[in-house]
Design a protein around this motif. Structure first.
Motif, PDB file in Angstrom:
ATOM      1  N   THR A  39      59.403  96.566   2.885  1.00 31.56           N
ATOM      2  CA  THR A  39      59.441  95.738   4.060  1.00 31.56           C
ATOM      3  C   THR A  39      60.476  94.722   3.924  1.00 31.56           C
ATOM      4  O   THR A  39      60.812  93.998   4.906  1.00 31.56           O
ATOM      5  CB  THR A  39      58.154  94.996   3.859  1.00 31.56           C
ATOM      6  N   GLY A 102      60.204  93.644  -1.196  1.00 34.86           N
ATOM      7  CA  GLY A 102      59.066  93.618  -0.968  1.00 34.86           C
ATOM      8  C   GLY A 102      58.514  95.139  -0.439  1.00 34.86           C
ATOM      9  O   GLY A 102      59.221  95.784   0.286  1.00 34.86           O
ATOM     10  N   GLU A 104      54.743  97.302   1.019  1.00 37.70           N
ATOM     11  CA  GLU A 104      53.380  97.091   1.120  1.00 37.70           C
ATOM     12  C   GLU A 104      52.912  98.268   0.780  1.00 37.70           C
ATOM     13  O   GLU A 104      53.047  99.440   0.870  1.00 37.70           O
ATOM     14  CB  GLU A 104      53.101  97.161   2.916  1.00 37.70           C
ATOM     15  N   ASP A 134      54.792  91.438  -2.201  1.00 41.35           N
ATOM     16  CA  ASP A 134      55.715  90.817  -1.212  1.00 41.35           C
ATOM     17  C   ASP A 134      56.763  89.924  -1.691  1.00 41.35           C
ATOM     18  O   ASP A 134      56.952  88.819  -1.600  1.00 41.35           O
ATOM     19  CB  ASP A 134      55.088  90.013  -0.231  1.00 41.35           C
ATOM     20  N   TYR A 197      64.467  92.237   6.787  1.00 39.93           N
ATOM     21  CA  TYR A 197      63.093  92.329   6.463  1.00 39.93           C
ATOM     22  C   TYR A 197      62.232  92.887   7.892  1.00 39.93           C
ATOM     23  O   TYR A 197      62.886  92.880   9.137  1.00 39.93           O
ATOM     24  CB  TYR A 197      62.546  91.068   6.242  1.00 39.93           C
TER      25      TYR A 197
END
Length: 199
Positions: A39, A102, A104, A134, A197
DNA sequence: TTCAGGATGTACT
DNA sequence: GTACATCCTGAAC
């Protein structure tokens, strides 16, 4: 499912950093598959970037990895207790990489929760779930990535990045760009919009 | 919800 | 000896 080929990493570092958003970082850890959707990334380009560990051709024991072939993992220890993971870009001999800032987590959450917090996934607080991976140090902890993974080739089975992951749909992502985090020392380079991002 | 302060080991000067 | 591509906690709001 297949890992990204070396050609993917061979390209311009900013392009690679941008295109890594939405890809899946996959790691086989003690028999379980840990996977996270990327991310947030940052580009570091040795030739022109005062924030890069290998700025100006600096070659030390640590930065040696940055000169390795594209697709190599560059993992280093920071602040006494955390690790940061990068993917080396551009051909061998050129020092550049993309920091993974980061992910998920999408697979292996139970094992990952124990790695990250030493607790069961069901026991995690709202805040812990929010903060799961994150950040560069957080994602390394969540996926058991440490210096043992430094210099490992990501164009191979066991530890790699891939375009698709079973059960996951790749949506069209809106990608934002901004200055990089935590590099106040880097003078003019600290303004470069090399952080990418998911908006 | 935001923020300051502290924890911590190693690479590099 | 110093700086570091960070994160957590607890307290203030």
């Amino acid at each position: 499912m297949h890992y990204l080929e070396r050609e993917f990493y061979r390209r311009d570092t900013l392009t690679v950093a941008k295109e890594l958003i939405g890809k899946y970082l996959v790691r086989e850890y003690e028999g379980t598959l840990l996977a996270g959707r990327i991310t947030e990334t940052e580009a570091y380009i040795g030739a022109i970037d005062k924030a890069c560990h290998a700025y100006g051709g600096r070659k030390t024991e640590r930065t040696r990895t940055l000169y390795e072939p594209e697709g190599t993992a560059y993992v280093y220890f920071i602040y006494g207790m955390y690790h940061c993971m990068n993917v080396v870009t551009e051909p061998e001999g050129t020092a550049a990489a993309v920091l993974l800032r980061g992910v998920e987590m999408i697979h292996g959450l139970e094992v990952s929760a124990r790695l990250r917090y030493g607790r069961e996934y069901e026991e995690l607080t709202r805040r812990q779930l929010q903060n799961f991976a994150d950040g560069p140090g957080k994602l390394c902890k969540a996926m058991a990535i440490s210096r043992e993974q430094n210099r490992v080739d990501l164009c191979s089975a066991g530890f790699y990045i891939t375009d698709t992951f079973p059960g996951c749909i790749n949506e069209e992502l809106e990608i934002g760009a901004s200055p990089r985090i935590g590099i106040d020392y880097a003078e003019e380079a600290k303004e470069y919009p090399w952080r990418f991002y998911v908006k």
